[in-house]
Design a protein around this motif. Sequence first.
Motif, PDB file in Angstrom:
ATOM      1  N   SER A 138       0.841  -1.209   0.000  1.00  0.00           N
ATOM      2  CA  SER A 138       0.000   0.000   0.000  1.00  0.00           C
ATOM      3  C   SER A 138       0.870   1.250   0.000  1.00  0.00           C
ATOM      4  O   SER A 138       0.556   2.239  -0.674  1.00  0.00           O
ATOM      5  CB  SER A 138      -0.948   0.001   1.208  1.00  0.00           C
ATOM      6  N   LYS A 139       1.959   1.218   0.739  1.00  0.00           N
ATOM      7  CA  LYS A 139       2.812   2.412   0.847  1.00  0.00           C
ATOM      8  C   LYS A 139       3.646   2.621  -0.419  1.00  0.00           C
ATOM      9  O   LYS A 139       3.973   3.760  -0.765  1.00  0.00           O
ATOM     10  CB  LYS A 139       3.710   2.305   2.085  1.00  0.00           C
ATOM     11  N   ALA A 140       4.012   1.529  -1.108  1.00  0.00           N
ATOM     12  CA  ALA A 140       4.685   1.656  -2.406  1.00  0.00           C
ATOM     13  C   ALA A 140       3.704   2.208  -3.436  1.00  0.00           C
ATOM     14  O   ALA A 140       4.063   3.049  -4.275  1.00  0.00           O
ATOM     15  CB  ALA A 140       5.219   0.298  -2.857  1.00  0.00           C
ATOM     16  N   GLY A 141       2.449   1.747  -3.355  1.00  0.00           N
ATOM     17  CA  GLY A 141       1.421   2.254  -4.272  1.00  0.00           C
ATOM     18  C   GLY A 141       1.215   3.750  -4.112  1.00  0.00           C
ATOM     19  O   GLY A 141       0.990   4.469  -5.094  1.00  0.00           O
ATOM     20  N   ILE A 142       1.311   4.220  -2.889  1.00  0.00           N
ATOM     21  CA  ILE A 142       1.154   5.657  -2.625  1.00  0.00           C
ATOM     22  C   ILE A 142       2.241   6.450  -3.350  1.00  0.00           C
ATOM     23  O   ILE A 142       2.003   7.561  -3.844  1.00  0.00           O
ATOM     24  CB  ILE A 142       1.195   5.920  -1.094  1.00  0.00           C
ATOM     25  N   ILE A 143       3.430   5.878  -3.448  1.00  0.00           N
ATOM     26  CA  ILE A 143       4.514   6.583  -4.155  1.00  0.00           C
ATOM     27  C   ILE A 143       4.170   6.710  -5.643  1.00  0.00           C
ATOM     28  O   ILE A 143       4.354   7.770  -6.248  1.00  0.00           O
ATOM     29  CB  ILE A 143       5.858   5.864  -3.919  1.00  0.00           C
ATOM     30  N   GLY A 144       3.641   5.643  -6.225  1.00  0.00           N
ATOM     31  CA  GLY A 144       3.209   5.706  -7.628  1.00  0.00           C
ATOM     32  C   GLY A 144       2.105   6.734  -7.829  1.00  0.00           C
ATOM     33  O   GLY A 144       2.109   7.487  -8.816  1.00  0.00           O
ATOM     34  N   MET A 145       1.151   6.766  -6.884  1.00  0.00           N
ATOM     35  CA  MET A 145       0.058   7.742  -6.989  1.00  0.00           C
ATOM     36  C   MET A 145       0.599   9.168  -6.850  1.00  0.00           C
ATOM     37  O   MET A 145       0.154  10.085  -7.544  1.00  0.00           O
ATOM     38  CB  MET A 145      -1.001   7.465  -5.911  1.00  0.00           C
ATOM     39  N   THR A 146       1.563   9.339  -5.956  1.00  0.00           N
ATOM     40  CA  THR A 146       2.148  10.670  -5.730  1.00  0.00           C
ATOM     41  C   THR A 146       2.804  11.187  -7.000  1.00  0.00           C
ATOM     42  O   THR A 146       2.576  12.330  -7.429  1.00  0.00           O
ATOM     43  CB  THR A 146       3.213  10.587  -4.605  1.00  0.00           C
ATOM     44  N   LYS A 147       3.629  10.345  -7.631  1.00  0.00           N
ATOM     45  CA  LYS A 147       4.379  10.789  -8.813  1.00  0.00           C
ATOM     46  C   LYS A 147       3.439  11.043  -9.991  1.00  0.00           C
ATOM     47  O   LYS A 147       3.628  11.998 -10.757  1.00  0.00           O
ATOM     48  CB  LYS A 147       5.449   9.745  -9.170  1.00  0.00           C
ATOM     49  N   THR A 148       2.408  10.198 -10.109  1.00  0.00           N
ATOM     50  CA  THR A 148       1.457  10.376 -11.218  1.00  0.00           C
ATOM     51  C   THR A 148       0.603  11.626 -11.003  1.00  0.00           C
ATOM     52  O   THR A 148       0.409  12.420 -11.935  1.00  0.00           O
ATOM     53  CB  THR A 148       0.569   9.128 -11.341  1.00  0.00           C
ATOM     54  N   ALA A 149       0.112  11.812  -9.779  1.00  0.00           N
ATOM     55  CA  ALA A 149      -0.702  13.006  -9.494  1.00  0.00           C
ATOM     56  C   ALA A 149       0.143  14.270  -9.675  1.00  0.00           C
ATOM     57  O   ALA A 149      -0.358  15.282 -10.179  1.00  0.00           O
ATOM     58  CB  ALA A 149      -1.264  12.934  -8.072  1.00  0.00           C
TER      59      ALA A 149
END
Length: 249
Positions: A160-171
Amino acid sequence: MSSNKTALITGASQGLGAAVAKRLAKDGFNIAINCYNEDSMQNGGNLVAEECKKFGVLVECFVADVSKYDQCENMVASVKEKFGSIDCLVNNAGITKDGLLVRMSEEAFDAVTNVNYKGVFNMTKLVGTVMMRQKSGRIVNVSSVAGVNGNAGQFNYAASKAGIIGMTKTAAKELGARGILVNAIAPGFIETDMTAVLPDDLKTEIKKHISVKRFGQPEEVASVVSFLCGPDSSYVSGQVILIDGCLSM
Ligand code: NAP
């Protein structure tokens, strides 16, 4: 004094979220404190609100389970109506249900995914839409060193926390042109209820691997969030800032 800017912090009834709420109140933001349910508002959120009000800003608690889209939708509409704008969103709410992968239940995987990962989608989509209309905003997502490096016994949490990094960079890439900056922080071991449950011998072992030989304090995380929500970080976006006392190197 109030700057007439508003910060919404999820999971702010205690721990890191409470420290962030107080720090941003000190910085002059009006504060929207998200609490998981009525109990967390009565037993934590209301006390945090009283602390924040000492800085002369407007403060209100909003009950919502971040894993539920409809509850997030109602909360965001209420915050917008109450404060007029949402200038900073701190996606802080998070849970752990640790266990080794082969023993992890589907329920433990889903629960952590729904709060930590889907919750960030829910809130970023809804508040991101408000910020796009405003043509400004800051979003700070609370990841973890577990999301950067992985951590045995935390398959669901680390994912979940790795996914947040992907969401952060994409957003950050999607929203930058609208004046919205999106960053993540990745704390190491910070003294909150989440780490209080660790056995003492494990804490002693962990500290051997932390360069500064201690766990961090919530306020040491809140000060980085303050930077990312403030004027001095106006050209910082899409970044992941580790706050771990040099655990990760
Ligand atoms: P904490 O003391 O357990 O606080 C977590 C907060 O999230 C609580 O206010 C909790 O509300 C709230 N929450 C839980 N489920 C929620 C939901 N569905 N909707 C809304 N709010 C919900 O933990 P913490 O250490 O402050 O953690 C805060 C964030 O930092 C988490 O995302 C965590 O993963 C991250 N983090 C912590 C550490 C650390 O060492 N402490 C390290 C890296 C990252 P209730 O209290 O009412 O349940």
